[in-house]
Design a protein around this motif. Structure first.
Motif, PDB file in Angstrom:
ATOM      1  N   HIS A 261      -3.636 -16.835   9.984  1.00  0.00           N
ATOM      2  CA  HIS A 261      -2.486 -16.085  10.486  1.00  0.00           C
ATOM      3  C   HIS A 261      -1.672 -15.421   9.381  1.00  0.00           C
ATOM      4  CE1 HIS A 261      -0.755 -20.105   9.683  1.00  0.00           C
ATOM      5  NE2 HIS A 261       0.375 -19.467   9.488  1.00  0.00           N
ATOM      6  N   ARG A 262      -1.996 -15.686   8.107  1.00  0.00           N
ATOM      7  CA  ARG A 262      -1.284 -15.012   7.012  1.00  0.00           C
ATOM      8  C   ARG A 262      -2.202 -14.158   6.150  1.00  0.00           C
ATOM      9  NH1 ARG A 262       1.838 -19.935   6.190  1.00  0.00           N
ATOM     10  NH2 ARG A 262       0.506 -20.483   4.427  1.00  0.00           N
ATOM     11  N   ILE A 263      -3.490 -14.132   6.438  1.00  0.00           N
ATOM     12  CA  ILE A 263      -4.417 -13.488   5.518  1.00  0.00           C
ATOM     13  C   ILE A 263      -4.126 -11.997   5.350  1.00  0.00           C
ATOM     14  CG2 ILE A 263      -6.174 -13.137   7.313  1.00  0.00           C
ATOM     15  CD1 ILE A 263      -6.702 -13.819   3.520  1.00  0.00           C
ATOM     16  N   GLU A 264      -3.809 -11.287   6.433  1.00  0.00           N
ATOM     17  CA  GLU A 264      -3.574  -9.855   6.306  1.00  0.00           C
ATOM     18  C   GLU A 264      -2.284  -9.564   5.545  1.00  0.00           C
ATOM     19  OE1 GLU A 264      -4.594  -7.164   9.452  1.00  0.00           O
ATOM     20  OE2 GLU A 264      -5.657  -8.734  10.554  1.00  0.00           O
ATOM     21  N   ALA A 265      -1.245 -10.356   5.770  1.00  0.00           N
ATOM     22  CA  ALA A 265       0.005 -10.176   5.023  1.00  0.00           C
ATOM     23  C   ALA A 265      -0.211 -10.469   3.538  1.00  0.00           C
ATOM     24  CB  ALA A 265       1.097 -11.086   5.589  1.00  0.00           C
ATOM     25  N   THR A 266      -1.014 -11.479   3.248  1.00  0.00           N
ATOM     26  CA  THR A 266      -1.303 -11.807   1.855  1.00  0.00           C
ATOM     27  C   THR A 266      -2.098 -10.694   1.190  1.00  0.00           C
ATOM     28  OG1 THR A 266      -1.200 -14.197   2.204  1.00  0.00           O
ATOM     29  CG2 THR A 266      -2.539 -13.421   0.353  1.00  0.00           C
ATOM     30  N   LEU A 267      -3.078 -10.141   1.900  1.00  0.00           N
ATOM     31  CA  LEU A 267      -3.840  -9.027   1.343  1.00  0.00           C
ATOM     32  C   LEU A 267      -2.938  -7.815   1.088  1.00  0.00           C
ATOM     33  CD1 LEU A 267      -7.138  -9.179   3.431  1.00  0.00           C
ATOM     34  CD2 LEU A 267      -6.877  -9.666   0.984  1.00  0.00           C
ATOM     35  N   ALA A 268      -1.976  -7.566   1.970  1.00  0.00           N
ATOM     36  CA  ALA A 268      -1.049  -6.455   1.768  1.00  0.00           C
ATOM     37  C   ALA A 268      -0.232  -6.664   0.492  1.00  0.00           C
ATOM     38  CB  ALA A 268      -0.134  -6.301   2.976  1.00  0.00           C
ATOM     39  N   ASP A 269       0.202  -7.905   0.260  1.00  0.00           N
ATOM     40  CA  ASP A 269       0.955  -8.196  -0.965  1.00  0.00           C
ATOM     41  C   ASP A 269       0.059  -8.114  -2.195  1.00  0.00           C
ATOM     42  OD1 ASP A 269       3.341  -8.546   0.376  1.00  0.00           O
ATOM     43  OD2 ASP A 269       3.061 -10.705   0.632  1.00  0.00           O
ATOM     44  N   LEU A 270      -1.194  -8.532  -2.055  1.00  0.00           N
ATOM     45  CA  LEU A 270      -2.140  -8.403  -3.172  1.00  0.00           C
ATOM     46  C   LEU A 270      -2.357  -6.932  -3.510  1.00  0.00           C
ATOM     47  CD1 LEU A 270      -4.679 -11.171  -2.173  1.00  0.00           C
ATOM     48  CD2 LEU A 270      -3.444 -11.066  -4.346  1.00  0.00           C
ATOM     49  N   SER A 271      -2.396  -6.074  -2.497  1.00  0.00           N
ATOM     50  CA  SER A 271      -2.534  -4.644  -2.734  1.00  0.00           C
ATOM     51  C   SER A 271      -1.338  -4.107  -3.507  1.00  0.00           C
ATOM     52  CB  SER A 271      -2.673  -3.906  -1.398  1.00  0.00           C
ATOM     53  OG  SER A 271      -2.686  -2.510  -1.602  1.00  0.00           O
ATOM     54  N   THR A 272      -0.145  -4.538  -3.118  1.00  0.00           N
ATOM     55  CA  THR A 272       1.074  -4.078  -3.791  1.00  0.00           C
ATOM     56  C   THR A 272       1.105  -4.502  -5.250  1.00  0.00           C
ATOM     57  OG1 THR A 272       2.324  -4.137  -1.718  1.00  0.00           O
ATOM     58  CG2 THR A 272       3.595  -4.225  -3.761  1.00  0.00           C
ATOM     59  N   VAL A 273       0.704  -5.743  -5.514  1.00  0.00           N
ATOM     60  CA  VAL A 273       0.856  -6.304  -6.854  1.00  0.00           C
ATOM     61  C   VAL A 273      -0.343  -6.009  -7.750  1.00  0.00           C
ATOM     62  CG1 VAL A 273       1.171  -8.444  -8.165  1.00  0.00           C
ATOM     63  CG2 VAL A 273       2.399  -8.111  -6.004  1.00  0.00           C
TER      64      VAL A 273
ATOM     65  N   ASP B 148     -16.070  -8.612  -0.470  1.00  0.00           N
ATOM     66  CA  ASP B 148     -15.440  -8.256  -1.742  1.00  0.00           C
ATOM     67  C   ASP B 148     -15.086  -6.780  -1.768  1.00  0.00           C
ATOM     68  OD1 ASP B 148     -17.608  -6.809  -3.669  1.00  0.00           O
ATOM     69  OD2 ASP B 148     -18.606  -8.253  -2.362  1.00  0.00           O
ATOM     70  N   GLY B 149     -14.081  -6.486  -2.574  1.00  0.00           N
ATOM     71  CA  GLY B 149     -13.576  -5.124  -2.694  1.00  0.00           C
ATOM     72  C   GLY B 149     -12.118  -5.198  -3.099  1.00  0.00           C
ATOM     73  N   SER B 150     -11.424  -4.063  -3.073  1.00  0.00           N
ATOM     74  CA  SER B 150      -9.981  -4.068  -3.331  1.00  0.00           C
ATOM     75  C   SER B 150      -9.262  -4.661  -2.126  1.00  0.00           C
ATOM     76  CB  SER B 150      -9.479  -2.645  -3.585  1.00  0.00           C
ATOM     77  OG  SER B 150      -9.555  -1.885  -2.386  1.00  0.00           O
ATOM     78  N   ALA B 151      -7.989  -4.977  -2.293  1.00  0.00           N
ATOM     79  CA  ALA B 151      -7.223  -5.528  -1.174  1.00  0.00           C
ATOM     80  C   ALA B 151      -7.189  -4.550  -0.008  1.00  0.00           C
ATOM     81  CB  ALA B 151      -5.806  -5.867  -1.634  1.00  0.00           C
ATOM     82  N   ASP B 152      -7.002  -3.258  -0.292  1.00  0.00           N
ATOM     83  CA  ASP B 152      -6.956  -2.262   0.791  1.00  0.00           C
ATOM     84  C   ASP B 152      -8.296  -2.175   1.520  1.00  0.00           C
ATOM     85  OD1 ASP B 152      -4.328  -1.661   0.342  1.00  0.00           O
ATOM     86  OD2 ASP B 152      -4.744   0.093  -0.919  1.00  0.00           O
ATOM     87  N   GLU B 153      -9.382  -2.252   0.772  1.00  0.00           N
ATOM     88  CA  GLU B 153     -10.701  -2.214   1.404  1.00  0.00           C
ATOM     89  C   GLU B 153     -10.917  -3.430   2.298  1.00  0.00           C
ATOM     90  OE1 GLU B 153     -13.161   0.262  -2.036  1.00  0.00           O
ATOM     91  OE2 GLU B 153     -13.058  -1.930  -2.116  1.00  0.00           O
ATOM     92  N   LEU B 154     -10.433  -4.578   1.867  1.00  0.00           N
ATOM     93  CA  LEU B 154     -10.600  -5.788   2.666  1.00  0.00           C
ATOM     94  C   LEU B 154      -9.717  -5.755   3.905  1.00  0.00           C
ATOM     95  CD1 LEU B 154     -10.884  -8.486  -0.146  1.00  0.00           C
ATOM     96  CD2 LEU B 154     -12.705  -7.442   1.194  1.00  0.00           C
ATOM     97  N   ILE B 155      -8.535  -5.201   3.780  1.00  0.00           N
ATOM     98  CA  ILE B 155      -7.675  -5.044   4.957  1.00  0.00           C
ATOM     99  C   ILE B 155      -8.378  -4.181   5.996  1.00  0.00           C
ATOM    100  CG2 ILE B 155      -5.544  -3.993   5.808  1.00  0.00           C
ATOM    101  CD1 ILE B 155      -4.245  -4.821   3.123  1.00  0.00           C
ATOM    102  N   ALA B 156      -9.004  -3.112   5.550  1.00  0.00           N
ATOM    103  CA  ALA B 156      -9.724  -2.228   6.474  1.00  0.00           C
ATOM    104  C   ALA B 156     -10.875  -2.958   7.139  1.00  0.00           C
ATOM    105  CB  ALA B 156     -10.231  -0.994   5.720  1.00  0.00           C
ATOM    106  N   ARG B 157     -11.567  -3.826   6.386  1.00  0.00           N
ATOM    107  CA  ARG B 157     -12.681  -4.595   6.960  1.00  0.00           C
ATOM    108  C   ARG B 157     -12.175  -5.534   8.054  1.00  0.00           C
ATOM    109  NH1 ARG B 157     -17.077  -5.346   3.381  1.00  0.00           N
ATOM    110  NH2 ARG B 157     -18.047  -6.617   5.030  1.00  0.00           N
TER     111      ARG B 157
END
Length: 285
Positions: free
Chosen positions: A168-180, A201-210
């Motif tokens: 339930h937090r994975i997408e929010a965490t990936l968004a923060d990983l993208s920012t940082v 594997d990929g960048s945070a934005d790529e993983l969010i899209a997946r």
């Protein structure tokens, strides 16, 4: 020094998914102990039934761990053996048990590890990230501000970074990983050893899209791994702060090699670069 007449606390790793990963030694120990201290007694009871054994079981979790110390210590003092297990994997690794183990060791009780499955090690072994050095950070803070602050404190670390995260937090965490971390390479491992085990594997934005394209990929427990930062190179002109550190060390009689090692540990960069600068300062350049 432990007393040979007393019992042992066995810290027993249990499967993180596939029951075949339980070692024969772990199965034997669980069948021989007088008591099993379990994070969730219902979860552990299912494992014990699968093994066909029925030791006594008590709960030991973050809310009652301190209160269980005396009870378990009394069983050990009486010569009985006790096993400590978590819901999955190796106890104490982002799971309860630290308070108990620390206190029992302070009292001279024997604490014996029975190694086995551990999610962070399993994930790293198949992620394709550097494993000569890695930094395990457990679960990140639940609130966004605190989570980003933690990530920002780690962004320049050169080791591979490893976190646990819930669905339930994975997408929010990936968004923060993208920012940082921007385009830094990440690897997500989910449902390790289970039927739907997946590595992405990929960048945070790529993983969010997946995850957005396939919501099933956001299910299960995650190990999040981040590639370490590229080694920092020290420029030809060292900073005043660095020069002051080196000059201070040299003035105190520290050798050039030792001063360079200290600078590399404290400031990053290549030791040979610091060695060259320290030698320049010693020679008066």
């Amino acid at each position: 020094m432990s007393d040979a007449s007393t019992g042992s606390l066995y810290v027993v790793a249990t499967p993180i998914g596939n029951l075949e990963d339980l070692s024969p030694r772990a199965a034997r120990v669980l069948g021989e102990v007088a008591l099993v201290a379990a994070e969730d007694t219902r979860h552990t009871s299912r494992l014990l039934r699968h093994l066909g054994i029925a030791p006594a079981v008590v709960s030991l979790h973050e809310h009652n761990e301190a209160g269980r110390v005396e009870q378990i210590d009394a069983r050990l003092a009486a010569g009985e053996d006790v096993a400590l297990v978590s819901d999955a994997g190796t106890p104490l690794i982002s799971d309860p048990g630290f308070v108990l183990v620390r206190e029992l060791r302070a009292r001279g009780r024997r604490v014996t590890p029975v190694p086995g499955a551990c999610a962070l090690v399993a994930a790293l072994s198949a992620a394709g990230l550097a494993t000569d050095r890695f930094l395990f950070n457990g679960f990140l803070p639940a609130k966004g501000g605190a989570r980003r602050a933690r990530l920002e404190a780690l962004v320049e670390r050169e080791e591979s970074l490893v976190f646990y995260e819930s669905p339930h937090r994975i997408e929010a965490t990936l968004a923060d990983l993208s920012t940082v971390f921007g385009e830094r390479r990440l690897v997500l491992a989910r449902e390790l050893t289970k039927t739907f085990e997946t590595f992405l594997d990929g960048s945070a934005d790529e993983l969010i899209a997946r995850l957005e394209a396939d919501p099933d990929q956001a299910r299960g427990e995650f190990v999040v791994m981040v590639e370490g930062a590229a080694p920092r190179e020290v420029g030809e002109t060292a900073t005043l702060e660095a020069d002051a550190l080196l000059a201070s060390l040299l003035a105190e009689g520290v050798g050039v090699k030792q001063a360079a090692g200290a600078a590399a540990r404290l400031l990053g960069g290549a030791k040979k670069t610091w060695y060259a600068r320290a030698q320049q300062l010693k020679d008066g350049d």
